[in-house]
Design a protein around this motif. Structure first.
Motif, PDB file in Angstrom:
ATOM      1  N   ARG A  51       0.835  -1.212   0.000  1.00 22.78           N
ATOM      2  CA  ARG A  51       0.000   0.000   0.000  1.00 22.78           C
ATOM      3  C   ARG A  51       0.863   1.253   0.000  1.00 22.78           C
ATOM      4  O   ARG A  51       0.582   2.219  -0.697  1.00 22.78           O
ATOM      5  CB  ARG A  51      -0.947   0.004   1.196  1.00 22.78           C
ATOM      6  N   LEU A  52       1.929   1.228   0.787  1.00 25.71           N
ATOM      7  CA  LEU A  52       2.850   2.360   0.835  1.00 25.71           C
ATOM      8  C   LEU A  52       3.541   2.543  -0.511  1.00 25.71           C
ATOM      9  O   LEU A  52       3.678   3.660  -1.008  1.00 25.71           O
ATOM     10  CB  LEU A  52       3.879   2.145   1.951  1.00 25.71           C
ATOM     11  N   THR A  53       3.941   1.456  -1.120  1.00 25.54           N
ATOM     12  CA  THR A  53       4.596   1.517  -2.425  1.00 25.54           C
ATOM     13  C   THR A  53       3.668   2.133  -3.463  1.00 25.54           C
ATOM     14  O   THR A  53       4.072   2.997  -4.239  1.00 25.54           O
ATOM     15  CB  THR A  53       5.047   0.116  -2.874  1.00 25.54           C
ATOM     16  N   VAL A  54       2.416   1.704  -3.478  1.00 25.42           N
ATOM     17  CA  VAL A  54       1.435   2.254  -4.424  1.00 25.42           C
ATOM     18  C   VAL A  54       1.237   3.743  -4.162  1.00 25.42           C
ATOM     19  O   VAL A  54       1.227   4.556  -5.090  1.00 25.42           O
ATOM     20  CB  VAL A  54       0.098   1.485  -4.349  1.00 25.42           C
ATOM     21  N   ALA A  55       1.099   4.117  -2.899  1.00 20.17           N
ATOM     22  CA  ALA A  55       0.898   5.524  -2.556  1.00 20.17           C
ATOM     23  C   ALA A  55       2.092   6.367  -2.992  1.00 20.17           C
ATOM     24  O   ALA A  55       1.925   7.444  -3.579  1.00 20.17           O
ATOM     25  CB  ALA A  55       0.656   5.666  -1.062  1.00 20.17           C
ATOM     26  N   LEU A  56       3.293   5.895  -2.728  1.00 18.14           N
ATOM     27  CA  LEU A  56       4.485   6.649  -3.104  1.00 18.14           C
ATOM     28  C   LEU A  56       4.649   6.729  -4.611  1.00 18.14           C
ATOM     29  O   LEU A  56       5.070   7.754  -5.146  1.00 18.14           O
ATOM     30  CB  LEU A  56       5.734   6.038  -2.455  1.00 18.14           C
ATOM     31  N   THR A  57       4.297   5.667  -5.309  1.00 13.67           N
ATOM     32  CA  THR A  57       4.394   5.652  -6.768  1.00 13.67           C
ATOM     33  C   THR A  57       3.440   6.674  -7.380  1.00 13.67           C
ATOM     34  O   THR A  57       3.731   7.245  -8.429  1.00 13.67           O
ATOM     35  CB  THR A  57       4.076   4.242  -7.307  1.00 13.67           C
ATOM     36  N   ALA A  58       2.344   6.937  -6.708  1.00 17.65           N
ATOM     37  CA  ALA A  58       1.346   7.875  -7.221  1.00 17.65           C
ATOM     38  C   ALA A  58       1.721   9.336  -6.989  1.00 17.65           C
ATOM     39  O   ALA A  58       1.148  10.223  -7.618  1.00 17.65           O
ATOM     40  CB  ALA A  58      -0.003   7.584  -6.572  1.00 17.65           C
ATOM     41  N   ILE A  59       2.683   9.605  -6.116  1.00 18.63           N
ATOM     42  CA  ILE A  59       2.996  10.990  -5.759  1.00 18.63           C
ATOM     43  C   ILE A  59       3.447  11.812  -6.967  1.00 18.63           C
ATOM     44  O   ILE A  59       2.963  12.918  -7.181  1.00 18.63           O
ATOM     45  CB  ILE A  59       4.039  11.046  -4.621  1.00 18.63           C
ATOM     46  N   VAL A  60       4.373  11.294  -7.758  1.00 18.13           N
ATOM     47  CA  VAL A  60       4.903  12.087  -8.872  1.00 18.13           C
ATOM     48  C   VAL A  60       3.825  12.378  -9.915  1.00 18.13           C
ATOM     49  O   VAL A  60       3.597  13.540 -10.267  1.00 18.13           O
ATOM     50  CB  VAL A  60       6.159  11.436  -9.491  1.00 18.13           C
ATOM     51  N   PRO A  61       3.098  11.368 -10.427  1.00 14.68           N
ATOM     52  CA  PRO A  61       2.058  11.716 -11.411  1.00 14.68           C
ATOM     53  C   PRO A  61       0.971  12.618 -10.820  1.00 14.68           C
ATOM     54  O   PRO A  61       0.483  13.529 -11.499  1.00 14.68           O
ATOM     55  CB  PRO A  61       1.471  10.372 -11.831  1.00 14.68           C
ATOM     56  N   LEU A  62       0.628  12.396  -9.571  1.00 18.14           N
ATOM     57  CA  LEU A  62      -0.386  13.236  -8.940  1.00 18.14           C
ATOM     58  C   LEU A  62       0.106  14.675  -8.830  1.00 18.14           C
ATOM     59  O   LEU A  62      -0.655  15.622  -9.070  1.00 18.14           O
ATOM     60  CB  LEU A  62      -0.749  12.680  -7.559  1.00 18.14           C
ATOM     61  N   SER A  63       1.376  14.865  -8.501  1.00 17.59           N
ATOM     62  CA  SER A  63       1.915  16.227  -8.403  1.00 17.59           C
ATOM     63  C   SER A  63       1.885  16.919  -9.771  1.00 17.59           C
ATOM     64  O   SER A  63       1.621  18.118  -9.861  1.00 17.59           O
ATOM     65  CB  SER A  63       3.329  16.216  -7.818  1.00 17.59           C
ATOM     66  N   HIS A  64       2.108  16.146 -10.836  1.00 13.70           N
ATOM     67  CA  HIS A  64       2.045  16.734 -12.176  1.00 13.70           C
ATOM     68  C   HIS A  64       0.610  17.118 -12.542  1.00 13.70           C
ATOM     69  O   HIS A  64       0.388  18.168 -13.154  1.00 13.70           O
ATOM     70  CB  HIS A  64       2.628  15.763 -13.214  1.00 13.70           C
ATOM     71  N   VAL A  65      -0.349  16.306 -12.168  1.00 16.13           N
ATOM     72  CA  VAL A  65      -1.755  16.629 -12.437  1.00 16.13           C
ATOM     73  C   VAL A  65      -2.152  17.885 -11.666  1.00 16.13           C
ATOM     74  O   VAL A  65      -2.765  18.805 -12.230  1.00 16.13           O
ATOM     75  CB  VAL A  65      -2.678  15.439 -12.067  1.00 16.13           C
ATOM     76  N   ILE A  66      -1.794  17.954 -10.397  1.00 19.33           N
ATOM     77  CA  ILE A  66      -2.128  19.123  -9.574  1.00 19.33           C
ATOM     78  C   ILE A  66      -1.486  20.379 -10.162  1.00 19.33           C
ATOM     79  O   ILE A  66      -2.113  21.437 -10.235  1.00 19.33           O
ATOM     80  CB  ILE A  66      -1.700  18.905  -8.114  1.00 19.33           C
ATOM     81  N   ALA A  67      -0.237  20.263 -10.596  1.00 18.75           N
ATOM     82  CA  ALA A  67       0.463  21.413 -11.168  1.00 18.75           C
ATOM     83  C   ALA A  67      -0.227  21.928 -12.426  1.00 18.75           C
ATOM     84  O   ALA A  67      -0.161  23.119 -12.731  1.00 18.75           O
ATOM     85  CB  ALA A  67       1.909  21.038 -11.474  1.00 18.75           C
TER      86      ALA A  67
END
Length: 157
Positions: free
Chosen positions: A133-149
């Protein structure tokens, strides 16, 4: 623990290269079609995405410092930082050119990651098994940050 804050320092050096090169790289007209639709970013968007990811890396570094490197969050972030070197190399191989982050990958990312893991192991720090679960959450951080940006631009279209 200095090693934990080293993750943040190594990340900053690496991402300064990305910030300096990502906007101009992302707007090159000869990139493959799928990338031309997803990639173009302004300097502000790149800085926002990098800053958001930096918050997570800073939090991971703080967790590592507070636990002497034992934090699962810190260890998973350190693992992700090291493994993401492969994406930089793969992107450059596939595109047959420089891609943002390629220079600091062999100079900073890989050496720091290898050194940090060795220091943890020789220091007797138990290496936590990976939490999926932690791995999935961390993997999502970069694409999510790009979407938010890019949200302000997406709202205008």
């Amino acid at each position: 623990m200095k090693l934990a804050w080293g993750l943040l320092a190594a990340w900053i050096v690496h991402d300064l290269e990305e910030l300096a090169t990502m906007p101009s790289f992302s707007q090159q007209p000869d990139l493959p079609a799928p990338l031309t639709k997803v990639l173009p970013m302004s300097r502000r968007e790149a800085a926002t995405a990098i800053g958001l990811t930096g918050v997570a890396i800073a939090a991971a570094s703080a967790a590592g410092a507070a636990t002497g490197g034992r934090s699962k969050f810190f260890q998973a972030s350190l693992m992700g930082f090291g493994l993401h070197a492969g994406t930089h190399v793969a992107q450059s191989v596939v595109l047959r050119r420089y891609t943002p982050g390629l220079i600091t990958t062999p100079l900073v990312v890989i050496p720091f990651s290898v050194w940090a893991w060795r220091r943890l192991k020789t220091g007797g720090v138990p290496i936590a098994p990976t939490d999926r679960r932690l791995t999935v959450a961390l993997t999502a951080i970069v694409p999510l940050s790009h979407v938010i940006a890019r949200l302000p631009r997406l709202r205008r279209t």
